[in-house]
Design a protein around this motif. Sequence first.
Motif, PDB file in Angstrom:
ATOM      1  N   LYS A 119     -29.626  41.591  -9.980  1.00 55.11           N
ATOM      2  CA  LYS A 119     -29.281  40.153  -9.397  1.00 55.11           C
ATOM      3  C   LYS A 119     -27.755  39.699 -10.073  1.00 55.11           C
ATOM      4  O   LYS A 119     -27.568  39.938 -11.095  1.00 55.11           O
ATOM      5  CB  LYS A 119     -30.249  39.284  -9.610  1.00 55.11           C
ATOM      6  N   GLU A 141     -27.254  29.922  -8.167  1.00 51.02           N
ATOM      7  CA  GLU A 141     -28.248  30.882  -7.559  1.00 51.02           C
ATOM      8  C   GLU A 141     -28.169  32.274  -8.013  1.00 51.02           C
ATOM      9  O   GLU A 141     -27.055  32.570  -8.690  1.00 51.02           O
ATOM     10  CB  GLU A 141     -27.906  30.771  -5.951  1.00 51.02           C
ATOM     11  N   VAL A 143     -28.577  35.987  -6.897  1.00 55.05           N
ATOM     12  CA  VAL A 143     -28.433  36.521  -5.562  1.00 55.05           C
ATOM     13  C   VAL A 143     -28.640  38.262  -5.759  1.00 55.05           C
ATOM     14  O   VAL A 143     -28.072  38.812  -6.778  1.00 55.05           O
ATOM     15  CB  VAL A 143     -27.127  36.455  -4.758  1.00 55.05           C
ATOM     16  N   ARG A 147     -27.371  41.424  -1.191  1.00 57.95           N
ATOM     17  CA  ARG A 147     -26.780  40.140  -0.423  1.00 57.95           C
ATOM     18  C   ARG A 147     -25.392  39.978  -1.211  1.00 57.95           C
ATOM     19  O   ARG A 147     -24.363  39.582  -0.713  1.00 57.95           O
ATOM     20  CB  ARG A 147     -27.623  38.932  -0.737  1.00 57.95           C
ATOM     21  N   ALA A 148     -25.407  40.041  -2.542  1.00 53.68           N
ATOM     22  CA  ALA A 148     -24.300  39.883  -3.356  1.00 53.68           C
ATOM     23  C   ALA A 148     -22.985  40.404  -2.815  1.00 53.68           C
ATOM     24  O   ALA A 148     -21.856  40.049  -2.674  1.00 53.68           O
ATOM     25  CB  ALA A 148     -24.314  39.957  -4.696  1.00 53.68           C
ATOM     26  N   HIS A 160     -25.183  27.650   0.278  1.00 51.97           N
ATOM     27  CA  HIS A 160     -26.301  27.062  -0.530  1.00 51.97           C
ATOM     28  C   HIS A 160     -26.948  25.912  -0.397  1.00 51.97           C
ATOM     29  O   HIS A 160     -26.078  24.733  -0.517  1.00 51.97           O
ATOM     30  CB  HIS A 160     -25.758  27.269  -2.179  1.00 51.97           C
TER      31      HIS A 160
END
Length: 435
Positions: A119, A141, A143, A147-148, A160
């Motif tokens: 993450k 957050e 991620v 997704r990042a 967000h």
Amino acid sequence: RQQAGRAGRRSRDSLAVLVCDTLPIDQHFVKNPDEVFDKPMADLVIDLENRVIMESHLQCAADEMPISVKDDEKYFGAQLQSVCESRLVHDRDGWYHTNPNFKPRPSAHVAIRGGEEVKYVVLDYTEVEKTGNAGMPRVLEEVEISRALFETYEGAIFLHQGMTFLVREVSHDSRTARVVATDVNWITKPRDFTNVDPTQTTRIRAIRNSPERAHYGNIDVCTVIFGFFKIRNNVILDAVDLETPPFERQTQGMWINVPSKILDLMRRKGLNPAEGIHSAAHAVLNLAPLFAMASGGDIMTECKAAEKEYAQRASKRKRPARLIFYDNVAKSSGLCAKVFDHVSDLLHQAQERVESCDCEQGCPSCIEGANCSEGNLVYSKLGAQVVIRGILNLPIDEDAIPDPEPEVLEAVMEKVTVVEASGVRAVEGIVLEDE
């Protein structure tokens, strides 16, 4: 099967209802319902030579008792020394201990119920910049890396909780993204590509009744974000170019080269090789869960982008003509190794599925991928049949393939985005495995 077995434990009658989706794996069981209860359970597969898996368990083991490379290699395998030297802490007496980054509870870093994605931390610097770089940023957050890569590139608008933030800076080393609040009425969409290339062959397997071979080994996955679109109400406002370093990661997987004679046949008949290869890869991938405990996203393939394949000008980025499948880098499951053991059966079932499907152009039951990163826009059911039949050395009736219109043939011949695949270096002593 496990959920159905939990019903009726008190000696009472019970009813289990399986509601099927359009996914190929669901459709397989619709046509073969007896397999739901009669087919043997698939083996749980772990790639014991996967460095990511090995390191996690070595960190835990070293926390209970220091590791000796000489004495413990028989338990952990030949990679023990290199992993210990690069990831653990060495003392003057020759013992290896847990890296402090895994303390105080190394087991907290190991997911026993499945792979967990690395993450990235999104840090909000809005208040820090307002106060002249005083204070600390707040964690906005965490991620997942999947997704990042596509949401936190420099210049992106990160959403967000209904608020918009501008991504100022991204560090892949520290896995952080620096953002500030902004008020805009548009969003961003990345312009990117991902190359999936084998780098070393560690296994070669015969394909039943075919001279072609399936290969297994190390694979590099390289993603490049070269720009982004500014979009409002599905309308592109601007195209922005970026110069960002490629993000590379390593995994394991299998690949099968498409015979050159099949490429020639497709071009003569006006069939786009990229469409056929992409659709064939989906057809094979859709049935992989029949041979391994794979769920959506566990095993992946290189997807073809419509923006590249249907561009007015031929792309300089030529891709090798091969079907390639790899373990999701974030999960490191080792499932491709299990699928590789059954590659002949998998290919034959994929061929039967595509040719027996009642659809005309292709559907989720045959050539469409549920997790296609490019939206299944580059596809050809006929092309998939030609590719799979070519790999399996099955007869292809060329006369049954309609002759193309002149403009179609010209486009296929001029805009070449797929080229013949070259060989990949193999480890010493490799032997051909029977199908």
